[in-house]
Design a protein around this motif. Structure first.
Motif, short mmCIF file in Angstrom:
data_model
loop_
_atom_site.label_atom_id
_atom_site.label_comp_id
_atom_site.label_asym_id
_atom_site.label_seq_id
_atom_site.Cartn_x
_atom_site.Cartn_y
_atom_site.Cartn_z
N VAL A 194 -5.06 -1.23 -3.34
CA VAL A 194 -4.01 -1.63 -4.28
C VAL A 194 -2.94 -2.44 -3.56
O VAL A 194 -2.47 -3.46 -4.07
N LEU A 195 -2.56 -2.00 -2.38
CA LEU A 195 -1.53 -2.72 -1.62
C LEU A 195 -1.99 -4.14 -1.29
O LEU A 195 -1.20 -5.09 -1.38
N GLU A 196 -3.24 -4.29 -0.91
CA GLU A 196 -3.76 -5.63 -0.60
C GLU A 196 -3.81 -6.48 -1.85
O GLU A 196 -3.56 -7.69 -1.81
N ALA A 197 -4.10 -5.86 -2.99
CA ALA A 197 -4.20 -6.61 -4.24
C ALA A 197 -2.86 -7.15 -4.70
O ALA A 197 -2.79 -8.19 -5.37
N ILE A 198 -1.76 -6.44 -4.35
CA ILE A 198 -0.44 -6.89 -4.82
C ILE A 198 0.35 -7.63 -3.74
O ILE A 198 1.52 -7.93 -3.93
N GLY A 199 -0.30 -7.90 -2.58
CA GLY A 199 0.37 -8.79 -1.64
C GLY A 199 0.46 -8.36 -0.20
O GLY A 199 1.05 -9.07 0.62
N MET A 200 -0.08 -7.20 0.18
CA MET A 200 0.01 -6.78 1.57
C MET A 200 -0.98 -7.54 2.43
O MET A 200 -2.12 -7.74 2.02
N GLU A 223 5.37 0.35 2.81
CA GLU A 223 4.76 -0.97 2.58
C GLU A 223 4.90 -1.38 1.12
O GLU A 223 5.24 -2.53 0.82
N PHE A 224 4.64 -0.45 0.21
CA PHE A 224 4.77 -0.75 -1.22
C PHE A 224 6.21 -1.11 -1.56
O PHE A 224 6.47 -2.06 -2.31
N THR A 225 7.18 -0.37 -1.00
CA THR A 225 8.58 -0.65 -1.25
C THR A 225 8.96 -2.04 -0.73
O THR A 225 9.70 -2.79 -1.37
#
Length: 422
Positions: free
Chosen positions: A164-170, A186-188
């Motif tokens: 999920v993190l990679e999908a939203i920009g990580m 990381e999400f924050t």
């Protein structure tokens, strides 16, 4: 995705405002807001003038803290921790203003909303700053934002996966997957482009729940700097309030909901290193009044009966008198524990929680039902201290001390201390 996220400002705009002086509902008239602190409202200039002597010290402090956060103080820009500490102090100052200026949670809600917004800003800056998450989740429960409270708890226990993190920009760094706390940070960071008032932690769903087995695992994943009950105490309030409001006719569903409450209460009462009669202390006529040390033990840290924090709180209350060391004794190199901002605010949060239980219709009936159910299932509910005074005895004693002080006498007569083991 970003446009679908909830704005706390929009949510709080629906809160009914009350005049902090005469308690008038301002939904049907023009509300006058204090131009300096921008927090409290009045129905007229007369009410504002009448309330000024009480309000001015809070107003001055809140205004000064806002100016500090706008970088008028150049030292804050050089020290990120000082900025966060200032942000926490601002949130707590507004919270204190609300509690001392209003008589119920409902009438103070518009002020508490401002405090919650400031705590939320700190949570967005640093999810693990001591007191940030704790204050937000407690205030959400106290103010009745059940869906947001449950979504924040769920997020903190089960943050987004690496996918999920990679999908939203990580951007995946070398080393593979991240731990739970690292994924939260990381999400924050990914969501930092959103305004401070945007809720990023999940849907506003008050029906969100957990399996009974999940409650057993909560303490194992809570960061060490948080108290063991950081989620259980607000969950207890939310679940009891929902149970009191719901008309559950199905016996199996009602039993399941009650068992969820029982498991939460069992964990709250039987914290790791101490036992507190939390359930019985919720009743207005209870003999048990939790002091600063007990409340800090409940909300801030499970090891308060043995560590420096617990001793520091007892020193603050005057329960421990430091003795001078005799000649020849080695001095302890360890410095005394200093009460941090979160520990200092625990008592106020506990008083607000007590108000919720006192004024929410039907919720004390749920507390009684919970005690009966726990007893039926062989779970001992911690008893009150039999030597504690009743509510009437306590109020009579307070009135007695106040009368002596009005007459210019000491609060307690000298004979009170004779033959007393203090």
């Amino acid at each position: 995705m970003r446009s679908e996220l909830l704005s706390l400002q929009d949510l709080f705009s629906e809160t009914i405002k009350y005049c902090v002086n005469c308690r008038q509902d301002l939904s049907e008239c023009t509300a006058l807001r204090c131009s300096r602190c921008k927090v409290v409202h009045y129905c007229s200039r007369e009410c504002q003038k009448s309330n000024f002597s009480l309000h001015k010290s809070y107003c001055k402090k809140i205004s000064a803290l806002r100016l500090q956060l706008l970088n008028d103080d150049p030292t804050l820009a050089e020290n990120e921790d000082k900025t966060k500490a200032c942000q926490y102090e601002l949130a707590y100052a507004i919270l204190t203003l609300g509690y001392h200026s209003t008589d119920t949670i409902e009438r103070g809600k518009s002020i508490y909303d401002h405090s919650l917004l400031e705590y939320h800003k700190l949570l967005r800056q640093d999810p693990f700053w001591v007191g940030a998450c704790e204050s937000v989740v407690l205030l959400l429960a106290i103010l009745g934002y059940d869906g947001l409270c449950l979504s924040l708890i769920s997020f903190m226990l089960s943050p987004p996966s690496m996918e999920v993190l990679e999908a939203i920009g990580m951007t995946r760094s070398e080393g593979g997957s991240l731990g739970r706390e690292a994924r939260i940070r990381e999400f924050t960071n990914i969501c930092s482009a959103n305004p401070d008032d945007i809720w990023i932690y999940g849907p506003n769903d008050s029906n969100n729940s957990f399996d009974l087995s999940a409650y057993e695992k909560i303490r194992s994943v809570i960061p060490k700097q948080w108290g063991a009950n950081v989620f259980q105490v607000p969950l207890m309030l939310v679940k009891m309030r929902q149970y009191a409001r719901a008309s559950i006719s199905s016996s199996p569903v009602r039993t399941l909901k009650m068992m969820e409450i029982v498991e939460i209460c069992r964990q709250v009462e039987y914290s790791a290193d101490f036992l507190l009669p939390v359930l019985r202390s919720l009743f207005p006529d209870s003999r048990q009044r939790l002091g600063a040390a007990e409340v800090c033990g409940l909300l801030a840290n499970t090891s308060y009966q043995t560590d420096k924090s617990y001793l520091a709180v007892r020193r603050m209350r005057g329960e421990i008198i430091e003795e001078e060391e005799e000649d020849g004794e080695e001095e302890d190199d360890d410095k005394p524990h200093e009460i941090n901002a979160w520990e200092n605010s625990c008592s106020l949060f506990w008083m607000m929680l007590k108000d919720c239980y006192a004024f929410t219709p039907g919720i004390l009936d749920v507390v009684e039902e919970t005690i009966e159910e726990m007893t039926k299932r062989g779970i001992n509910v911690i008893a009150e201290d039999p030597e504690s005074p009743t509510a009437d005895e306590y109020m009579n004693f307070v009135s007695y001390m106040a009368e002596r002080q009005r007459n210019g006498l000491s609060a307690l007569p000298p004979e009170f201390f004779k033959d007393q083991n203090h």
